[in-house]
Scaffold this active site. Structure first.
Site, PDB file in Angstrom:
ATOM      1  N   GLY A 251       0.809  -1.211   0.000  1.00 23.82           N
ATOM      2  CA  GLY A 251       0.000   0.000   0.000  1.00 23.82           C
ATOM      3  C   GLY A 251       0.838   1.254   0.000  1.00 23.82           C
ATOM      4  CD  GLU A 271       4.544   2.796  11.398  1.00 24.57           C
ATOM      5  OE1 GLU A 271       4.288   1.650  11.812  1.00 24.57           O
ATOM      6  OE2 GLU A 271       4.126   3.838  11.935  1.00 24.57           O
ATOM      7  CB  CYS A 308       4.179  -1.128  13.146  1.00 24.92           C
ATOM      8  SG  CYS A 308       3.980   0.196  14.350  1.00 24.92           S
TER       9      CYS A 308
END
Length: 534
Positions: A251, A271, A308
């Site tokens: 993405g 990110e 993450c």
């Protein structure tokens, strides 16, 4: 606390001080614990509504960018208060849409309002803009020196893509939105379909805060719809000057490509994926293996591994101590009950990643119970794999992120192999080192490698949990982020949405307050090469 009618969930996009639902397509949020749809349907924004949001933001920028830091701070503080006023209405909707426990949602709400207030303080204080002044020397020989003053100024309207795994802190009013608004940039948020109701509640709180603090119409908008349609249209729009994104590598790189192909390319601060390597050095493992195993287990399973900063790969030396550590860690992971993951897409991708390793004949499988289900429940179970260092170096796919509660243990034989393994790594958000002073002295090269490979080095702790503070760096070299010089957490994040402007021999009346003689705002400035702190 009862919620005003103005902030009930309607399924409409928010366009400045108005709303719209002119599209013909819609989608409902899904309860990941059951697979059941949640009312109401959310109407996808039309191309005309995308155009309206962009035009409103462009017009709003003309006045919002000139608001004082104190005025922007008032707006940000009011957003925080309006979010808090949502109370249990927000908490329960977020729990229903994400499967996350109530305590996690309440904690994330506090983090969201806390970072809004942090950026309010930064905006009001003003030194973040880095004002610099070099006064004129008209009689300098052989040429006179002009008066030059510079500072960071807002870049323009910003598009923010809400994250799937943080419905509040990295979404509608999350860190990207807070830092962009603090910088003086209007924001358009592309809502995430996994928590659309949560997004709308927060958006209506922002809308109300903007009206109460007399911000310009269009300073904030929220659009529903697919990323390939609404998201792409926003990034392509000439009014947009920067993008904030948290999500997958696919993405993020897709948005980077769209932004780079515009007639005026713009920065995308994305990110993306990270496996956050953990290095266990010999003396640390010998001294406190039990403590490290317990901490790693908590970190690897926190939030069902959907952070993450989840520690996905752990480097352990081949030794009896390493064998005992693995036995302890595997036992803890086996005893961990299945938990609800955020959505079916994430759960299925996790299962695919686990099965890829499980089916690799060169990988030892210790735990791997992940499987797709037909009953609609998005449950995630733990997984632990073990692989030799040489195999890890030979097979690039073993270093890919598996987003969920899975851990790959890489066994190394000596320091030279460990160095090769770490040098082979691409950019990561974090790198964790468990080491004694003796270890650090013997393995000093490891620290040097981590400084080149990661955005945050963690010593004798674990990477999950990102403190929101001035010094935090939540970024890292590509592909962890699109720009390793930036951070999405901490007050350094504000400069992503600014650009430097210099004013040469400018009349005082045309200068920003931060650069005027006498320092009317009382900000810290660099004046003729010396820092001045009022």
């Amino acid at each position: 606390m009862p919620v005003d009618e103005a902030i009930q969930i309607k399924g409409n996009s928010i366009l400045g001080f108005s709303e719209a639902a002119g599209g013909t397509e819609s989608v409902k949020a899904i309860d990941p614990s059951t697979g059941n749809e949640i009312e109401p349907p959310f109407i996808s924004a039309t191309s005309a509504e995308v155009e309206t949001a962009a035009a409103l933001a462009q017009t709003a920028f003309l006045s919002y960018s000139k608001k004082s830091g104190a005025q922007r701070a008032e707006f940000l503080n009011e957003i925080a208060s309006q979010i808090e006023a949502l109370g249990d209405t927000l908490t329960q909707r977020a729990v229903q849409e994400t499967g996350l426990p109530e305590a996690r949602i309440k904690g994330e709400t506090g983090r969201t309002t806390g970072q809004l207030r942090l950026f309010a303080n930064v905006a009001a204080e003003g030194s973040w803009a880095q004002p610099r002044i070099d006064t004129a020397i008209p009689d300098r020989a052989p040429l006179p020196k002009p008066d030059i003053r510079s500072m960071q100024r807002p870049v323009g309207p910003v598009v923010v893509f809400a994250a799937s795994n943080f419905p509040l802190a990295f979404s509608t009013a999350g860190g990207d939105t807070a830092s962009a608004l603090a910088a003086g940039c209007p924001v358009i948020v592309k809502a995430h379909s996994s928590h659309s109701g949560t997004a709308e509640l927060v958006a209506r709180a922002i809308q109300k805060a903007a009206q109460q603090t007399e911000m310009p119409d269009g300073v904030f908008s929220l659009l529903f719809g697919g990323g390939r349609s609404v998201g792409s249209a926003l990034v392509s729009h000439p009014a947009i000057k920067a993008v904030g994104f948290t999500g997958s590598t696919a993405g993020g790189t897709a948005l980077m490509r769209i932004a780079s192909e515009r007639s005026e390319p713009i920065p995308v601060y994305a990110e993306m994926g990270s496996v956050n390597p953990v290095i266990l050095l010999p003396q640390a493992l010998a001294n406190r293996a039990d403590t490290i195993a317990s901490g790693l287990h908590v970190s690897a399973t926190m939030g069902v591994g959907q952070f993450c900063t989840n520690p996905g790969i752990v480097f352990i030396k081949k030794s009896p101590e390493g064998d005992a550590f693995i036995e302890d860690f595997v036992h803890k992971m086996k005893e961990t009950a299945a938990q609800v993951m955020l959505n079916a897409t994430i759960r299925n991708a996790y299962c695919d990643g686990v099965n890829h390793l499980k089916n690799n004949s060169r990988v030892t499988t210790h735990v791997a119970n992940a499987q797709k289900r037909s009953d609609g429940a998005c449950l995630g179970t733990t997984a632990v794999f073990e692989v030799n260092g040489s195999t890890f170096l030979d097979d690039e796919s073993l270093s890919h992120e598996i987003f969920g509660p899975g851990t790959t243990l890489v066994r190394w034989t000596d320091k030279s192999e460990l160095i090769r393994l770490l040098e082979n790594f691409v950019g990561q958000l974090t790198g964790t080192l468990h080491a004694t002073d003796e270890d650090i002295s013997e393995y000093s090269e490891v620290v040097s490698i981590l400084e080149r490979k990661v955005g945050r080095i963690v010593y004798n702790s674990f990477p999950t949990g990102v403190e929101v503070c001035h010094s935090m760096v939540h970024g890292g070299p590509f592909p962890a982020t699109s720009d390793g010089r930036s951070t999405s957490v901490g007050t350094h994040a504000i400069t992503r949405f600014t650009r430097l402007i210099a004013y040469q021999d400018s009349p005082q009346s045309l200068l920003p307050q931060e650069l005027k003689d006498g320092n009317p705002l009382g900000v810290s400035r660099l004046e003729d090469g010396a820092f001045q702190n009022p």
